[in-house]
Design a protein around this motif. Sequence first.
Motif, PDB file in Angstrom:
ATOM      1  N   LYS A  14      32.862  53.850 118.774  1.00 35.11           N
ATOM      2  CA  LYS A  14      33.926  54.054 119.770  1.00 35.11           C
ATOM      3  C   LYS A  14      33.827  55.439 120.392  1.00 35.11           C
ATOM      4  O   LYS A  14      33.880  55.593 121.620  1.00 35.11           O
ATOM      5  CB  LYS A  14      35.295  53.869 119.127  1.00 35.11           C
ATOM      6  N   LYS A  15      33.669  56.447 119.550  1.00 32.48           N
ATOM      7  CA  LYS A  15      33.576  57.820 120.062  1.00 32.48           C
ATOM      8  C   LYS A  15      32.357  57.991 120.963  1.00 32.48           C
ATOM      9  O   LYS A  15      32.412  58.695 121.972  1.00 32.48           O
ATOM     10  CB  LYS A  15      33.547  58.821 118.902  1.00 32.48           C
ATOM     11  N   HIS A  16      31.271  57.326 120.615  1.00 34.29           N
ATOM     12  CA  HIS A  16      30.060  57.397 121.427  1.00 34.29           C
ATOM     13  C   HIS A  16      30.264  56.696 122.778  1.00 34.29           C
ATOM     14  O   HIS A  16      29.952  57.265 123.830  1.00 34.29           O
ATOM     15  CB  HIS A  16      28.888  56.760 120.671  1.00 34.29           C
ATOM     16  N   LEU A  17      30.796  55.488 122.744  1.00 35.37           N
ATOM     17  CA  LEU A  17      30.887  54.699 123.971  1.00 35.37           C
ATOM     18  C   LEU A  17      32.049  55.095 124.882  1.00 35.37           C
ATOM     19  O   LEU A  17      31.941  54.957 126.105  1.00 35.37           O
ATOM     20  CB  LEU A  17      30.998  53.207 123.628  1.00 35.37           C
ATOM     21  N   PHE A  18      33.147  55.579 124.303  1.00 34.97           N
ATOM     22  CA  PHE A  18      34.344  55.796 125.115  1.00 34.97           C
ATOM     23  C   PHE A  18      34.822  57.245 125.186  1.00 34.97           C
ATOM     24  O   PHE A  18      35.685  57.551 126.001  1.00 34.97           O
ATOM     25  CB  PHE A  18      35.493  54.917 124.608  1.00 34.97           C
ATOM     26  N   GLN A  19      34.269  58.119 124.329  1.00 30.53           N
ATOM     27  CA  GLN A  19      34.772  59.490 124.314  1.00 30.53           C
ATOM     28  C   GLN A  19      33.687  60.527 124.560  1.00 30.53           C
ATOM     29  O   GLN A  19      33.908  61.724 124.395  1.00 30.53           O
ATOM     30  CB  GLN A  19      35.490  59.765 122.986  1.00 30.53           C
ATOM     31  N   GLY A  20      32.503  60.078 124.948  1.00 29.15           N
ATOM     32  CA  GLY A  20      31.455  61.000 125.337  1.00 29.15           C
ATOM     33  C   GLY A  20      30.701  61.693 124.215  1.00 29.15           C
ATOM     34  O   GLY A  20      29.949  62.624 124.465  1.00 29.15           O
ATOM     35  N   HIS A  21      30.897  61.248 122.978  1.00 26.69           N
ATOM     36  CA  HIS A  21      30.169  61.854 121.854  1.00 26.69           C
ATOM     37  C   HIS A  21      28.740  61.329 121.824  1.00 26.69           C
ATOM     38  O   HIS A  21      28.480  60.188 122.196  1.00 26.69           O
ATOM     39  CB  HIS A  21      30.834  61.492 120.518  1.00 26.69           C
ATOM     40  N   GLU A  22      27.830  62.172 121.365  1.00 27.79           N
ATOM     41  CA  GLU A  22      26.493  61.677 121.055  1.00 27.79           C
ATOM     42  C   GLU A  22      26.631  60.731 119.860  1.00 27.79           C
ATOM     43  O   GLU A  22      27.460  60.969 118.979  1.00 27.79           O
ATOM     44  CB  GLU A  22      25.565  62.831 120.681  1.00 27.79           C
ATOM     45  N   LEU A  23      25.834  59.683 119.843  1.00 32.37           N
ATOM     46  CA  LEU A  23      25.863  58.790 118.692  1.00 32.37           C
ATOM     47  C   LEU A  23      25.208  59.497 117.517  1.00 32.37           C
ATOM     48  O   LEU A  23      24.038  59.891 117.595  1.00 32.37           O
ATOM     49  CB  LEU A  23      25.135  57.479 118.984  1.00 32.37           C
ATOM     50  N   ASP A  24      25.973  59.682 116.459  1.00 37.29           N
ATOM     51  CA  ASP A  24      25.458  60.313 115.247  1.00 37.29           C
ATOM     52  C   ASP A  24      24.830  59.207 114.395  1.00 37.29           C
ATOM     53  O   ASP A  24      25.480  58.586 113.560  1.00 37.29           O
ATOM     54  CB  ASP A  24      26.596  61.014 114.500  1.00 37.29           C
ATOM     55  N   ARG A  25      23.564  58.972 114.667  1.00 41.19           N
ATOM     56  CA  ARG A  25      22.842  57.871 114.027  1.00 41.19           C
ATOM     57  C   ARG A  25      22.885  57.968 112.506  1.00 41.19           C
ATOM     58  O   ARG A  25      23.109  56.979 111.820  1.00 41.19           O
ATOM     59  CB  ARG A  25      21.394  57.875 114.525  1.00 41.19           C
ATOM     60  N   MET A  26      22.681  59.154 111.967  1.00 40.96           N
ATOM     61  CA  MET A  26      22.678  59.291 110.506  1.00 40.96           C
ATOM     62  C   MET A  26      24.053  59.033 109.913  1.00 40.96           C
ATOM     63  O   MET A  26      24.164  58.488 108.820  1.00 40.96           O
ATOM     64  CB  MET A  26      22.148  60.660 110.081  1.00 40.96           C
ATOM     65  N   ALA A  27      25.109  59.407 110.627  1.00 42.97           N
ATOM     66  CA  ALA A  27      26.453  59.108 110.133  1.00 42.97           C
ATOM     67  C   ALA A  27      26.656  57.593 110.088  1.00 42.97           C
ATOM     68  O   ALA A  27      27.218  57.072 109.119  1.00 42.97           O
ATOM     69  CB  ALA A  27      27.508  59.763 111.016  1.00 42.97           C
ATOM     70  N   VAL A  28      26.178  56.896 111.114  1.00 38.78           N
ATOM     71  CA  VAL A  28      26.293  55.433 111.129  1.00 38.78           C
ATOM     72  C   VAL A  28      25.478  54.831 109.989  1.00 38.78           C
ATOM     73  O   VAL A  28      25.947  53.931 109.282  1.00 38.78           O
ATOM     74  CB  VAL A  28      25.871  54.853 112.497  1.00 38.78           C
ATOM     75  N   VAL A  29      24.269  55.338 109.780  1.00 33.59           N
ATOM     76  CA  VAL A  29      23.420  54.840 108.692  1.00 33.59           C
ATOM     77  C   VAL A  29      24.093  55.075 107.345  1.00 33.59           C
ATOM     78  O   VAL A  29      24.102  54.195 106.469  1.00 33.59           O
ATOM     79  CB  VAL A  29      22.018  55.491 108.740  1.00 33.59           C
ATOM     80  N   ASN A  30      24.680  56.256 107.150  1.00 33.28           N
ATOM     81  CA  ASN A  30      25.380  56.540 105.891  1.00 33.28           C
ATOM     82  C   ASN A  30      26.575  55.625 105.691  1.00 33.28           C
ATOM     83  O   ASN A  30      26.819  55.140 104.578  1.00 33.28           O
ATOM     84  CB  ASN A  30      25.806  58.009 105.839  1.00 33.28           C
ATOM     85  N   GLU A  31      27.332  55.380 106.754  1.00 33.42           N
ATOM     86  CA  GLU A  31      28.471  54.463 106.646  1.00 33.42           C
ATOM     87  C   GLU A  31      27.984  53.043 106.384  1.00 33.42           C
ATOM     88  O   GLU A  31      28.610  52.291 105.634  1.00 33.42           O
ATOM     89  CB  GLU A  31      29.334  54.505 107.907  1.00 33.42           C
ATOM     90  N   LEU A  32      26.866  52.670 106.999  1.00 33.09           N
ATOM     91  CA  LEU A  32      26.285  51.351 106.742  1.00 33.09           C
ATOM     92  C   LEU A  32      25.957  51.191 105.262  1.00 33.09           C
ATOM     93  O   LEU A  32      26.194  50.127 104.670  1.00 33.09           O
ATOM     94  CB  LEU A  32      25.039  51.161 107.597  1.00 33.09           C
ATOM     95  N   GLY A  33      25.441  52.240 104.650  1.00 33.29           N
ATOM     96  CA  GLY A  33      25.189  52.198 103.216  1.00 33.29           C
ATOM     97  C   GLY A  33      26.463  51.966 102.425  1.00 33.29           C
ATOM     98  O   GLY A  33      26.478  51.203 101.448  1.00 33.29           O
ATOM     99  N   ASP A  34      27.557  52.603 102.853  1.00 39.62           N
ATOM    100  CA  ASP A  34      28.841  52.379 102.183  1.00 39.62           C
ATOM    101  C   ASP A  34      29.320  50.938 102.370  1.00 39.62           C
ATOM    102  O   ASP A  34      29.857  50.324 101.445  1.00 39.62           O
ATOM    103  CB  ASP A  34      29.892  53.354 102.704  1.00 39.62           C
ATOM    104  N   VAL A  35      29.115  50.394 103.571  1.00 39.87           N
ATOM    105  CA  VAL A  35      29.462  48.986 103.823  1.00 39.87           C
ATOM    106  C   VAL A  35      28.673  48.089 102.862  1.00 39.87           C
ATOM    107  O   VAL A  35      29.234  47.170 102.254  1.00 39.87           O
ATOM    108  CB  VAL A  35      29.185  48.606 105.298  1.00 39.87           C
ATOM    109  N   LEU A  36      27.394  48.375 102.710  1.00 41.47           N
ATOM    110  CA  LEU A  36      26.562  47.570 101.803  1.00 41.47           C
ATOM    111  C   LEU A  36      27.051  47.669 100.360  1.00 41.47           C
ATOM    112  O   LEU A  36      27.023  46.683  99.620  1.00 41.47           O
ATOM    113  CB  LEU A  36      25.099  48.001 101.908  1.00 41.47           C
ATOM    114  N   TRP A  37      27.478  48.867  99.956  1.00 39.49           N
ATOM    115  CA  TRP A  37      27.981  49.030  98.589  1.00 39.49           C
ATOM    116  C   TRP A  37      29.176  48.100  98.360  1.00 39.49           C
ATOM    117  O   TRP A  37      29.260  47.406  97.348  1.00 39.49           O
ATOM    118  CB  TRP A  37      28.368  50.491  98.330  1.00 39.49           C
TER     119      TRP A  37
END
Length: 106
Positions: free
Chosen positions: A43-66
Amino acid sequence: MNGNEYQKLALRTCPESLEKPERLLNAVLGLSGESGEVADHVKKHLFQGHELDRMAVVNELGDVLWYCALLADAVGVDLETAMELNVAKLQNRYPDGFSKERSINR
């Protein structure tokens, strides 16, 4: 590493004191929370002008998998079985790959 190996290793960090209903609730709430964190990054990337923090997404994806590993365990299934059942469902639903029409008329 396969799904079952991951599940076994991930569940080493689940508190042993949690009874089955608590494991189920912890998994569902945790999955919801971690999925929300992934959504927030996008959301922050698409609607608020943030760069997509790919590693943050990858880390959260790991938490989702857990939490997926914990949820699967709480309902008595291993991750590979859940993965195989999902692929079979998708192959049945979309035998030739995704189609808008099959998605609408399922």
